[in-house]
Design an enzyme around this catalytic site. Structure first.
Site, PDB file in Angstrom:
ATOM      1  N   GLY A  81       0.758  -1.287   0.128  1.00  0.00           N
ATOM      2  CA  GLY A  81      -0.267   0.039  -0.035  1.00  0.00           C
ATOM      3  C   GLY A  81       1.032   1.333  -0.124  1.00  0.00           C
ATOM      4  N   ARG A 145       1.038  -5.596  -4.730  1.00  0.00           N
ATOM      5  CA  ARG A 145       1.034  -6.759  -3.863  1.00  0.00           C
ATOM      6  C   ARG A 145       1.551  -8.025  -4.031  1.00  0.00           C
ATOM      7  NH1 ARG A 145      -0.735  -4.411   0.816  1.00  0.00           N
ATOM      8  NH2 ARG A 145      -2.109  -2.738   0.867  1.00  0.00           N
ATOM      9  N   ASP A 176       5.579  -8.029   5.789  1.00  0.00           N
ATOM     10  CA  ASP A 176       5.873  -9.012   4.951  1.00  0.00           C
ATOM     11  C   ASP A 176       6.762  -8.913   3.839  1.00  0.00           C
ATOM     12  OD1 ASP A 176       4.090 -10.682   6.078  1.00  0.00           O
ATOM     13  OD2 ASP A 176       2.242 -10.490   4.540  1.00  0.00           O
ATOM     14  N   LYS A 202       8.482   0.777   5.539  1.00  0.00           N
ATOM     15  CA  LYS A 202       7.189   1.534   4.846  1.00  0.00           C
ATOM     16  C   LYS A 202       5.852   1.006   5.518  1.00  0.00           C
ATOM     17  CE  LYS A 202       4.551  -0.138   2.518  1.00  0.00           C
ATOM     18  NZ  LYS A 202       3.626  -1.086   1.637  1.00  0.00           N
ATOM     19  N   THR A 203       4.888   1.703   5.594  1.00  0.00           N
ATOM     20  CA  THR A 203       3.606   1.509   6.115  1.00  0.00           C
ATOM     21  C   THR A 203       2.935   2.640   6.950  1.00  0.00           C
ATOM     22  OG1 THR A 203       1.714  -0.154   6.543  1.00  0.00           O
ATOM     23  CG2 THR A 203       3.804  -0.506   7.944  1.00  0.00           C
ATOM     24  N   ASP A 205       0.357   1.812   8.482  1.00  0.00           N
ATOM     25  CA  ASP A 205      -0.226   1.451   9.599  1.00  0.00           C
ATOM     26  C   ASP A 205       0.832   1.282  11.096  1.00  0.00           C
ATOM     27  OD1 ASP A 205      -2.092   0.650   7.590  1.00  0.00           O
ATOM     28  OD2 ASP A 205      -1.272  -1.377   7.570  1.00  0.00           O
ATOM     29  N   LYS A 242     -25.537  18.696  16.655  1.00  0.00           N
ATOM     30  CA  LYS A 242     -26.497  17.638  16.656  1.00  0.00           C
ATOM     31  C   LYS A 242     -26.098  16.397  15.982  1.00  0.00           C
ATOM     32  CE  LYS A 242     -27.593  19.694  12.127  1.00  0.00           C
ATOM     33  NZ  LYS A 242     -28.693  20.174  11.074  1.00  0.00           N
ATOM     34  N   TYR A 243     -24.975  15.968  15.958  1.00  0.00           N
ATOM     35  CA  TYR A 243     -24.632  14.788  15.361  1.00  0.00           C
ATOM     36  C   TYR A 243     -23.498  14.084  15.910  1.00  0.00           C
ATOM     37  CZ  TYR A 243     -26.853  16.207  10.777  1.00  0.00           C
ATOM     38  OH  TYR A 243     -27.402  16.785  10.015  1.00  0.00           O
ATOM     39  N   MET A 250      -7.970   3.657   8.716  1.00  0.00           N
ATOM     40  CA  MET A 250      -7.215   2.574   8.274  1.00  0.00           C
ATOM     41  C   MET A 250      -6.198   2.287   9.334  1.00  0.00           C
ATOM     42  SD  MET A 250      -6.110   2.598   4.229  1.00  0.00           S
ATOM     43  CE  MET A 250      -6.939   2.113   3.182  1.00  0.00           C
ATOM     44  N   GLY A 251      -5.487   0.978   9.015  1.00  0.00           N
ATOM     45  CA  GLY A 251      -4.672   0.593   9.885  1.00  0.00           C
ATOM     46  C   GLY A 251      -4.334  -0.923   9.913  1.00  0.00           C
ATOM     47  N   GLU A 311      -9.815   0.297  11.997  1.00  0.00           N
ATOM     48  CA  GLU A 311     -10.143  -0.521  10.987  1.00  0.00           C
ATOM     49  C   GLU A 311     -10.505  -2.129  11.240  1.00  0.00           C
ATOM     50  OE1 GLU A 311      -7.286  -0.938   7.814  1.00  0.00           O
ATOM     51  OE2 GLU A 311      -8.880  -1.504   6.284  1.00  0.00           O
ATOM     52  N   TYR A 426      -7.797   5.924   2.272  1.00  0.00           N
ATOM     53  CA  TYR A 426      -7.024   6.408   1.044  1.00  0.00           C
ATOM     54  C   TYR A 426      -6.803   7.847   0.945  1.00  0.00           C
ATOM     55  CZ  TYR A 426      -8.539   1.385  -0.030  1.00  0.00           C
ATOM     56  OH  TYR A 426      -8.586   0.186  -0.075  1.00  0.00           O
ATOM     57  N   GLU A 427      -7.373   8.679   1.755  1.00  0.00           N
ATOM     58  CA  GLU A 427      -7.244  10.048   1.827  1.00  0.00           C
ATOM     59  C   GLU A 427      -5.941  10.599   2.111  1.00  0.00           C
ATOM     60  OE1 GLU A 427      -9.727   8.563   3.110  1.00  0.00           O
ATOM     61  OE2 GLU A 427     -11.596   9.501   2.642  1.00  0.00           O
ATOM     62  N   ARG A 429      -2.952   8.259   2.093  1.00  0.00           N
ATOM     63  CA  ARG A 429      -1.910   7.477   1.963  1.00  0.00           C
ATOM     64  C   ARG A 429      -0.879   8.251   0.879  1.00  0.00           C
ATOM     65  NH1 ARG A 429      -3.376   1.309   0.945  1.00  0.00           N
ATOM     66  NH2 ARG A 429      -3.942   2.212  -1.029  1.00  0.00           N
TER      67      ARG A 429
HETATM   68  P1  FBP Z   1       0.564  -2.180   3.770  1.00  0.00           P
HETATM   69  O1  FBP Z   1       0.529  -3.072   5.006  1.00  0.00           O
HETATM   70  O2  FBP Z   1       0.700  -2.628   2.384  1.00  0.00           O
HETATM   71  O3  FBP Z   1       1.548  -0.832   3.879  1.00  0.00           O
HETATM   72  O4  FBP Z   1      -0.884  -1.408   3.525  1.00  0.00           O
HETATM   73  C1  FBP Z   1      -1.374  -0.425   4.292  1.00  0.00           C
HETATM   74  C2  FBP Z   1      -3.093  -0.325   4.089  1.00  0.00           C
HETATM   75  O5  FBP Z   1      -3.417   1.097   3.878  1.00  0.00           O
HETATM   76  C3  FBP Z   1      -3.845  -0.742   5.134  1.00  0.00           C
HETATM   77  O6  FBP Z   1      -4.020   0.131   6.148  1.00  0.00           O
HETATM   78  C4  FBP Z   1      -5.178  -1.187   4.500  1.00  0.00           C
HETATM   79  O7  FBP Z   1      -5.745  -2.175   5.298  1.00  0.00           O
HETATM   80  C5  FBP Z   1      -4.825  -1.677   3.369  1.00  0.00           C
HETATM   81  O8  FBP Z   1      -3.374  -1.117   2.951  1.00  0.00           O
HETATM   82  C6  FBP Z   1      -5.760  -1.571   2.030  1.00  0.00           C
HETATM   83  O9  FBP Z   1      -5.137  -2.171   0.928  1.00  0.00           O
HETATM   84  P2  FBP Z   1      -5.478  -1.894  -0.611  1.00  0.00           P
HETATM   85  O10 FBP Z   1      -4.859  -0.923  -0.989  1.00  0.00           O
HETATM   86  O11 FBP Z   1      -5.195  -2.958  -1.461  1.00  0.00           O
HETATM   87  O12 FBP Z   1      -6.904  -1.592  -0.680  1.00  0.00           O
END
Ligand code: FBP
Length: 553
Positions: A81, A145, A176, A202-203, A205, A242-243, A250-251, A311, A426-427, A429
């Site tokens: 990711g 991946r 991994d 990298k990640t 997470d 009101k909300y 993610m993570g 997540e 995704y916002e 990454r």
């Molecule tokens: P990595 O472990 O490859 O760094 O992925 C991070 C991540 O953004 C996670 O937080 C999320 O669950 C996953 O990738 C989403 O994967 P994809 O990009 O395949 O939808």
């Protein structure tokens, strides 16, 4: 192509290197430390990595560069990711490689590890690389991946390296990918290919960390981006009054991202999956815990709030993971066809009721219908439920609503509860990397080249002392085998880098725990605002609260 003014400005940003790498390539020498041992299962790991196990930890320091002056041809791969700063790892690698010798060459294998196997690449030059300096994303070469893990793949990789005269491969990835980098390094050494392998952590997470790797890159920018949005939502909540906002972040399995966002923004509720697991909390207990905050705030006239949901949380609820396992069994193999042939949800529901144990059916029955259907629709290529796709933010708000209705009927709650839902992933990454990630990533790449130049194989590029200014950062390398233990994966014992989950006795969680009761009832929101790239260091260069707390003495 139209370019934003921020992008133009970021092209000119000079990332900060650790002090010891600043004097120029001719003045970087190595200091070797102690021989290393894997974190656990030493004998087994040693037997699996006879050529790369037990090597010494190293640090770089100012001094005469005594590395071999051979021409280097390096290949780089982005794996998994996206994480902000990946481009700068490649820029740092490129700059160190070219500063050492203009004849050196950098190949970028496209779209992840498969690019190496398919020999799909580009060769970097100044003009190309300059378009990506200090920018977010992995589009410089793309990511993927595909896993590099079989001997057949390693043999092809060796052939591709031989064809291009490649002397080293840099793999930029998570736990991994770096595990696989270590296995590839061992293969290259055992087969006398002369090709070195270096990993970079990298990640977003944040789950690739240990006593050597203080944090993975991308975590800083991603959590700052999510925290900006959570802070904005908090301010909206506090304005409209009101909300209740349920925000999933993610993570993957670990809750580092959720915890960091909570430390940055002080929401009313933040679930921590590792705690849910340790306390074996049921869905009903979690819903009650959130409903308590909603009810107490309502008593004080505050029918609004913010709850952050990691997540992976549902995987950690024991009764829910048992349900998932039963569903996987229920639809295994050809049984899925029988299920899919049923035309109405009513028939499908009867099929499910027939197939699940009483306990799992009780859990299934309390789920909102949309979530029930999701469990049967979203399946991975192996036919298993995709837990990460479950809309847990909607699940928990629906369960809380039920709880509140029960309390209303019992006369113990008299508030209003209107929920809104968000998923932040995704916002964050591919955001423009913060100054921290720009500097850290550039340093990781630059340092990776120094490890190559000094002949190291199976090492992770390591930059430490990260909560201090970059001038005080320490550059070096650590054998990847040091971070490994043996874990059961797909029915086999495998050497892997240990994944780091949130430690419940660690300082970040303890800090959160000490404050969360107050945050749950009062409005203690903090609004971090957008990442700042230009201005005072205390606004622009500070990294995460998590790292600051972890490194307090
Ligand atoms: P990595 O472990 O490859 O760094 O992925 C991070 C991540 O953004 C996670 O937080 C999320 O669950 C996953 O990738 C989403 O994967 P994809 O990009 O395949 O939808």
């Amino acid at each position: 192509m139209k370019i934003s003014s921020l992008q133009t400005a970021r092209y000119k940003y000079s990332p900060k290197l650790p002090g010891m790498l600043r004097n120029g390539i001719a003045d970087i020498c190595v200091k070797e430390g102690e021989e290393t041992q894997s974190v656990a299962d030493q004998e087994k790991i040693k037997a699996l990595f006879p050529n790369t196990y037990g090597k010494k930890e190293i640090t770089f320091q100012a001094g005469e560069n005594t590395s071999e002056t051979k021409k280097q041809v390096v290949g780089v791969i982005l794996s998994g990711g996206q994480a902000p700063g990946g481009h700068n790892v490649i820029c740092g690698l490129y700059d160190a490689l070219k500063a050492t010798n203009k004849e050196n060459v950098l190949y970028g294998f496209k779209n992840g590890p498969s690019g190496l196997i398919e020999d799909d690449y580009l060769i970097f030059d100044d003009e190309y690389i300059d378009q990506y300096r200090n920018t977010g994303g992995f589009d410089i070469i793309g990511s993927g991946r595909t896993k590099l893990e079989t001997t057949d793949q390693f043999a092809i990789a060796a052939e591709v390296c031989k064809k291009h005269g490649i002397t080293a491969i840099v793999i930029i990835g998570g736990d991994d990918s770096n595990t696989n980098a270590a296995v590839l390094a061992e293969y290259f050494a055992a087969n006398h290919t002369g090709v070195q392998v270096i990993g970079c952590p990298k990640t977003i997470d944040g789950d690739l960390k240990n006593e050597d790797i203080e944090c993975s890159f991308g975590f800083d920018t991603a959590t700052k981006t999510y925290s900006e949005i959570i802070g904005n939502i908090e301010r909206d909540a506090n304005s409209a009054k009101k909300y209740w906002h349920f925000i999933k972040v993610m993570g993957r399995s670990a809750s580092h991202v959720a915890l960091e966002c909570a430390l940055e923004t002080q929401p009313n509720i933040c679930l921590i999956s590792e705690e849910v697991s340790a306390k074996k909390m049921s869905l009903s207990e979690i819903a009650d815990y959130i409903a308590d905050s909603v009810a107490k705030r309502a008593e004080n006239g505050m029918n609004f709030g913010v709850a952050v949901i990691p997540e992976g949380v549902v995987e950690f609820v024991p009764e829910f993971s048992a349900l998932i396992q039963e569903i996987n069994e229920l639809l295994a193999g050809s049984k899925a066809d029988a299920f899919n042939a049923l035309s109405t949800w009513k028939e499908k529901y009867a099929f499910i009721e027939n197939g699940l144990t009483k306990e799992s059916m009780e859990v299934f029955a309390i789920l909102p219908e949309a979530i029930q259907q999701q469990l049967f629709l979203e399946r991975d290529p192996h036919g298993n439920v995709q837990v990460s796709l479950i809309e847990s933010e909607k699940l928990f708000s629906a369960l809380v609503k039920d709880k509140l209705e029960e309390r209303k009927a019992a006369g113990t709650y008299n508030g209003k509860f209107n929920a809104l839902h968000h998923f932040l992933g995704y916002e964050g990454r591919c955001a423009f990397p913060s100054n921290f990630d720009s500097d850290y990533c550039y340093s990781l790449g630059y340092n990776a080249f120094m490890l190559i130049q000094y002949g190291y194989n199976g090492y992770l590029s390591k930059i430490s002392n990260l909560s201090q200014p970059a001038s005080e950062w320490v550059a070096g390398g650590m054998p990847i085998t040091k971070m490994m233990n043996i874990e059961r994966r797909h029915g086999e014992d495998k050497p892997v880098i240990k994944k780091a989950l949130v430690e419940l006795d660690g300082k970040p969680f303890k800090f959160f725990q000490a404050h969360r009761e107050e945050w749950a009832v009062d409005t203690c929101f903090v609004y971090p605002g957008a990442i700042q790239y230009y201005g005072p260091a205390e606004v622009c260069d500070i990294t995460t609260v998590t790292l600051a707390l972890e490194q307090t003495k």
